[in-house]
Scaffold this motif. Structure first.
Motif, PDB file in Angstrom:
ATOM      1  N   UNK A  79      25.231  -0.347  16.687  1.00 51.61           N
ATOM      2  CA  UNK A  79      26.114  -0.633  15.553  1.00 51.61           C
ATOM      3  C   UNK A  79      26.648  -2.050  15.636  1.00 51.61           C
ATOM      4  N   UNK A  80      26.896  -2.633  14.468  1.00 54.15           N
ATOM      5  CA  UNK A  80      27.521  -3.946  14.342  1.00 54.15           C
ATOM      6  C   UNK A  80      28.740  -3.788  13.437  1.00 54.15           C
ATOM      7  N   UNK A  81      29.899  -4.206  13.924  1.00 58.63           N
ATOM      8  CA  UNK A  81      31.118  -4.130  13.141  1.00 58.63           C
ATOM      9  C   UNK A  81      31.832  -5.477  13.134  1.00 58.63           C
ATOM     10  N   UNK A  82      32.364  -5.845  11.990  1.00 53.35           N
ATOM     11  CA  UNK A  82      33.174  -7.048  11.833  1.00 53.35           C
ATOM     12  C   UNK A  82      34.537  -6.604  11.314  1.00 53.35           C
ATOM     13  N   UNK A  83      35.574  -6.837  12.101  1.00 53.59           N
ATOM     14  CA  UNK A  83      36.928  -6.373  11.777  1.00 53.59           C
ATOM     15  C   UNK A  83      36.951  -4.878  11.461  1.00 53.59           C
ATOM     16  N   UNK A  84      36.161  -4.120  12.227  1.00 43.50           N
ATOM     17  CA  UNK A  84      36.194  -2.667  12.128  1.00 43.50           C
ATOM     18  C   UNK A  84      35.296  -2.060  11.079  1.00 43.50           C
ATOM     19  N   UNK A  85      34.547  -2.845  10.339  1.00 42.08           N
ATOM     20  CA  UNK A  85      33.668  -2.307   9.300  1.00 42.08           C
ATOM     21  C   UNK A  85      32.306  -2.972   9.328  1.00 42.08           C
ATOM     22  N   UNK A  86      31.451  -2.562   8.421  1.00 40.36           N
ATOM     23  CA  UNK A  86      30.124  -3.161   8.344  1.00 40.36           C
ATOM     24  C   UNK A  86      30.224  -4.636   7.952  1.00 40.36           C
ATOM     25  N   UNK A  87      29.291  -5.465   8.431  1.00 44.19           N
ATOM     26  CA  UNK A  87      29.329  -6.890   8.061  1.00 44.19           C
ATOM     27  C   UNK A  87      29.370  -7.119   6.559  1.00 44.19           C
ATOM     28  N   UNK A  88      28.661  -6.280   5.793  1.00 47.89           N
ATOM     29  CA  UNK A  88      28.650  -6.462   4.341  1.00 47.89           C
ATOM     30  C   UNK A  88      30.048  -6.321   3.749  1.00 47.89           C
ATOM     31  N   UNK A  89      30.860  -5.435   4.327  1.00 43.77           N
ATOM     32  CA  UNK A  89      32.232  -5.279   3.844  1.00 43.77           C
ATOM     33  C   UNK A  89      33.065  -6.515   4.155  1.00 43.77           C
ATOM     34  N   UNK A  90      32.840  -7.084   5.341  1.00 44.44           N
ATOM     35  CA  UNK A  90      33.567  -8.298   5.706  1.00 44.44           C
ATOM     36  C   UNK A  90      33.185  -9.459   4.795  1.00 44.44           C
ATOM     37  N   UNK A  91      31.905  -9.528   4.439  1.00 43.43           N
ATOM     38  CA  UNK A  91      31.455 -10.572   3.512  1.00 43.43           C
ATOM     39  C   UNK A  91      32.099 -10.357   2.147  1.00 43.43           C
ATOM     40  N   UNK A  92      32.056  -9.106   1.658  1.00 36.26           N
ATOM     41  CA  UNK A  92      32.618  -8.807   0.339  1.00 36.26           C
ATOM     42  C   UNK A  92      34.118  -9.056   0.309  1.00 36.26           C
ATOM     43  N   UNK A  93      34.786  -8.792   1.447  1.00 32.02           N
ATOM     44  CA  UNK A  93      36.229  -9.011   1.516  1.00 32.02           C
ATOM     45  C   UNK A  93      36.572 -10.468   1.782  1.00 32.02           C
TER      46      UNK A  93
END
Length: 320
Positions: A79-93
């Motif tokens: 798994x890969x998480x960025x700030x606790x979520x999927x990288x795509x969520x971090x990009x979208x946020x």
């Protein structure tokens, strides 16, 4: 890829900055290209506000690791998480920004126009004057992108990566092919940005950059993590010291120096001799007994020594 602060957008899981999530977490991550293991069961945690350097020889898996943590490649295992979520969520946020090696600027557009367009992608971007100043681009704001030098183009790419004020900035070989002055200018801009408490992950082949700028270094070889620690800790992984002395007028043979306790190699240059020793205390005492301690300097291994020793030892591991 660029991003802005998630706290300006309501309703997303990534907006709570008080949660104890690492900025980046890779757990048991693996990725293959056919039979080639580019990343092999990689575990990595990066704390918010940390500056991490990824080092490794060509083919070590650095670029693949960066593509995985950016969400450009899906992990085949782990798994890969960025700030606790999927990288795509971090990009979208808007919490994740990146500057990749292959990233061509739009032609026939002025620098200020390009950055102004990028600002429009974010609800609360960095002011244009501020990002121009941060990236040392104020003097070329009206210039066409194709008229910029290589260093100036790289500073524009950096400006595009930070204009949304991402909390995690990822840079893949940011100073590759730049001259010394251009590398210095770009690093000055990057240090100013991360001084505001942001997290930075960068890969580089310039070991001095990692030594000077990173809080922590991770060394990869064959897709595996073979060393992890501060620059000082990585350098301490290599035993031995370099001892330099100024030779007297009378000739001292390399064989005599090599016979001293702890000495494993001797390099003569003019009136100076550098001794590589596995027991610097015993070597210095022996030199003192022979009256050979003039101009004495004793230093530990540098990052290049440590890198070569670590990656050389890793060559015996299973193919990746």
């Amino acid at each position: 890829m660029t991003g802005g602060r998630a706290s300006r957008r309501g309703g997303a899981d990534l907006t709570d900055r008080h949660r104890p999530h690492p900025a980046l977490a890779l757990t048991g991550v693996a990725y293959r290209y056919g039979q080639l293991r580019a990343v092999d069961q990689l575990d990595l945690r990066v704390a918010p506000g940390e500056v991490l350097a990824l080092l490794g020889p060509n083919g070590a898996g650095k670029s693949t690791t960066i593509n995985l943590l950016l969400g450009l490649l899906p992990p085949q295992t782990g798994t890969v998480e960025v700030f606790g979520g999927r990288p795509a969520l971090a990009v979208a946020a808007g919490r994740l920004g990146a500057m990749l090696q292959e990233n061509q600027l739009l032609p026939r557009v002025r620098v200020a126009e390009l950055l102004g367009f990028a600002r429009g992608l974010y609800p609360d971007p960095m002011p244009l004057d501020e990002v121009l100043d941060l990236a040392h681009l104020t003097g070329v704001a009206g210039r066409m992108t194709e008229a910029l030098s290589g260093g100036q183009q790289q500073r524009v790419r950096f400006a595009l990566a930070v204009i949304g004020q991402p909390d995690l900035l990822v840079l893949d070989e940011p100073t590759a092919a730049l001259d010394v002055a251009a590398r210095r200018d770009l690093w000055a801009a990057m240090r100013r940005y991360v001084a505001r408490g942001r997290t930075l992950v960068f890969s580089t082949h310039y070991l001095a950059e990692a030594d000077e700028n990173a809080d922590r270094i991770v060394v990869l070889a064959g897709g595996r993590k073979i060393a992890d620690g501060s620059p000082a800790e990585i350098k301490r992984r290599v035993p031995g010291r370099a001892i330099t002395i100024r030779l007297p007028g009378a000739a001292v043979s390399p064989a005599a120096l090599l016979a001293l306790p702890g000495v494993v190699a001797v390099d003569l240059a003019g009136d100076r001799a550098q001794l590589s020793s596995t027991d610097s205390d015993a070597t210095v005492l022996a030199l003192a007994r022979q009256g050979l301690v003039r101009g004495l300097e004793v230093v530990g291994a540098n990052l290049e020594d440590a890198f070569l020793a670590l990656t050389g030892n890793a060559k015996g591991s299973p193919p990746a």
